[in-house]
Design an enzyme around this catalytic site. Structure first.
Site, PDB file in Angstrom:
ATOM      1  N   TYR A   1       0.800  -1.157  -0.064  1.00 14.22           N
ATOM      2  CA  TYR A   1      -0.109   0.172   0.060  1.00 14.22           C
ATOM      3  C   TYR A   1       0.839   1.149  -0.087  1.00 14.22           C
ATOM      4  O   TYR A   1       0.708   1.985  -0.805  1.00 14.22           O
ATOM      5  CB  TYR A   1      -0.963   0.011   1.266  1.00 14.22           C
ATOM      6  CG  TYR A   1      -1.771   1.289   1.217  1.00 14.22           C
ATOM      7  CD1 TYR A   1      -3.255   1.124   0.675  1.00 14.22           C
ATOM      8  CD2 TYR A   1      -1.777   2.174   2.107  1.00 14.22           C
ATOM      9  CE1 TYR A   1      -3.973   2.282   0.579  1.00 14.22           C
ATOM     10  CE2 TYR A   1      -2.447   3.367   2.110  1.00 14.22           C
ATOM     11  CZ  TYR A   1      -3.641   3.193   1.552  1.00 14.22           C
ATOM     12  OH  TYR A   1      -4.528   4.429   1.472  1.00 14.22           O
TER      13      TYR A   1
ATOM     14  N   TYR B   1      -4.859  17.191  -0.162  1.00 10.74           N
ATOM     15  CA  TYR B   1      -5.147  15.788  -0.017  1.00 10.74           C
ATOM     16  C   TYR B   1      -3.989  14.971   0.653  1.00 10.74           C
ATOM     17  O   TYR B   1      -2.773  14.976  -0.282  1.00 10.74           O
ATOM     18  CB  TYR B   1      -5.768  14.913  -1.105  1.00 10.74           C
ATOM     19  CG  TYR B   1      -6.252  13.584  -0.965  1.00 10.74           C
ATOM     20  CD1 TYR B   1      -6.705  12.934   0.221  1.00 10.74           C
ATOM     21  CD2 TYR B   1      -6.548  12.909  -2.031  1.00 10.74           C
ATOM     22  CE1 TYR B   1      -7.146  11.795   0.348  1.00 10.74           C
ATOM     23  CE2 TYR B   1      -6.944  11.641  -1.916  1.00 10.74           C
ATOM     24  CZ  TYR B   1      -7.272  11.028  -0.599  1.00 10.74           C
ATOM     25  OH  TYR B   1      -7.640   9.780  -0.708  1.00 10.74           O
TER      26      TYR B   1
ATOM     27  N   TRP C   1      -8.143   2.189 -10.245  1.00 12.77           N
ATOM     28  CA  TRP C   1      -7.335   2.208  -8.835  1.00 12.77           C
ATOM     29  C   TRP C   1      -8.227   1.549  -7.814  1.00 12.77           C
ATOM     30  O   TRP C   1      -7.707   0.773  -6.945  1.00 12.77           O
ATOM     31  CB  TRP C   1      -7.224   3.720  -8.536  1.00 12.77           C
ATOM     32  CG  TRP C   1      -6.442   4.060  -7.271  1.00 12.77           C
ATOM     33  CD1 TRP C   1      -6.999   4.044  -5.950  1.00 12.77           C
ATOM     34  CD2 TRP C   1      -5.043   4.069  -7.048  1.00 12.77           C
ATOM     35  NE1 TRP C   1      -5.949   4.332  -5.325  1.00 12.77           N
ATOM     36  CE2 TRP C   1      -4.765   4.389  -5.835  1.00 12.77           C
ATOM     37  CE3 TRP C   1      -3.969   3.959  -8.145  1.00 12.77           C
ATOM     38  CZ2 TRP C   1      -3.505   4.443  -5.210  1.00 12.77           C
ATOM     39  CZ3 TRP C   1      -2.818   4.128  -7.654  1.00 12.77           C
ATOM     40  CH2 TRP C   1      -2.355   4.319  -6.343  1.00 12.77           C
TER      41      TRP C   1
ATOM     42  N   HIS D   1       1.206   4.265  -3.275  1.00 17.37           N
ATOM     43  CA  HIS D   1       0.733   5.597  -2.908  1.00 17.37           C
ATOM     44  C   HIS D   1       2.203   6.586  -2.885  1.00 17.37           C
ATOM     45  O   HIS D   1       2.039   7.844  -2.801  1.00 17.37           O
ATOM     46  CB  HIS D   1       0.138   5.698  -1.507  1.00 17.37           C
ATOM     47  CG  HIS D   1      -1.092   5.576  -1.701  1.00 17.37           C
ATOM     48  ND1 HIS D   1      -1.474   3.912  -1.495  1.00 17.37           N
ATOM     49  CD2 HIS D   1      -2.237   5.850  -1.739  1.00 17.37           C
ATOM     50  CE1 HIS D   1      -2.859   4.109  -1.659  1.00 17.37           C
ATOM     51  NE2 HIS D   1      -3.421   5.280  -1.940  1.00 17.37           N
TER      52      HIS D   1
END
Length: 111
Positions: A18, A41, A76, A22
Site C-alpha cells: 500500500y 489531500y 485504482w 501511494h
C-alpha cells in the site's frame, strides 16, 4: 472549504505494498483527484495498517460522484481492493468519516 478526515484499515501484510502504491500514484489518478475538487489531500499510514486521510473540498458529494465517473478511479479501486480489511464496498465508498472537533485557525478567527 470543508475539511474531511477519514479512516480505513489496510491488512497488516499489505502495508508495504500500500505504501509503495501511494509513493507513485498514477498520473491520471492525480489529475482526476485534482479535477474533481480534492484539495490538500494527504494520506497517513501507521505500521499496523491504520489509514487516516485528509482533504479539503467545496462539495464532498460532488467529489465522490466525480471520481465515480472516471475510468481511472475504477482501475485504482480494483488495484487497491485486496489491500483493505474485508469490505464489500470499494475503499472510496467505505470511508469511516471522523468529525472535526478543533481547528486552530477557526478558533483564532472567532476571538
Amino acid at each position: 472549504m470543508r475539511r474531511i478526515c477519514f479512516q480505513l484499515q489496510v491488512k497488516p501484510d499489505h502495508v508495504e505494498a500500500y505504501r509503495a502504491a501511494h509513493a507513485a500514484v498514477w498520473p491520471d489518478m492525480l489529475v482526476a483527484l485534482r479535477d474533481t475538487g480534492w484539495h490538500n489531500y494527504s494520506i497517513f499510514l501507521r505500521d499496523d495498517g491504520l489509514v487516516i486521510g485528509y482533504f479539503e473540498t467545496e462539495d464532498l458529494d460532488s467529489n465522490l460522484a466525480g471520481m465515480a465517473q472516471t475510468e481511472v478511479n475504477a482501475r485504482w479501486q480494483t488495484a487497491m481492493a485486496d489491500h483493505f480489511v474485508s469490505s464489500e464496498l470499494p475503499a472510496d465508498q467505505a470511508f469511516v468519516y471522523i468529525p472535526e472537533v478543533f481547528n486552530l485557525e477557526d478558533q483564532l478567527a472567532n476571538q
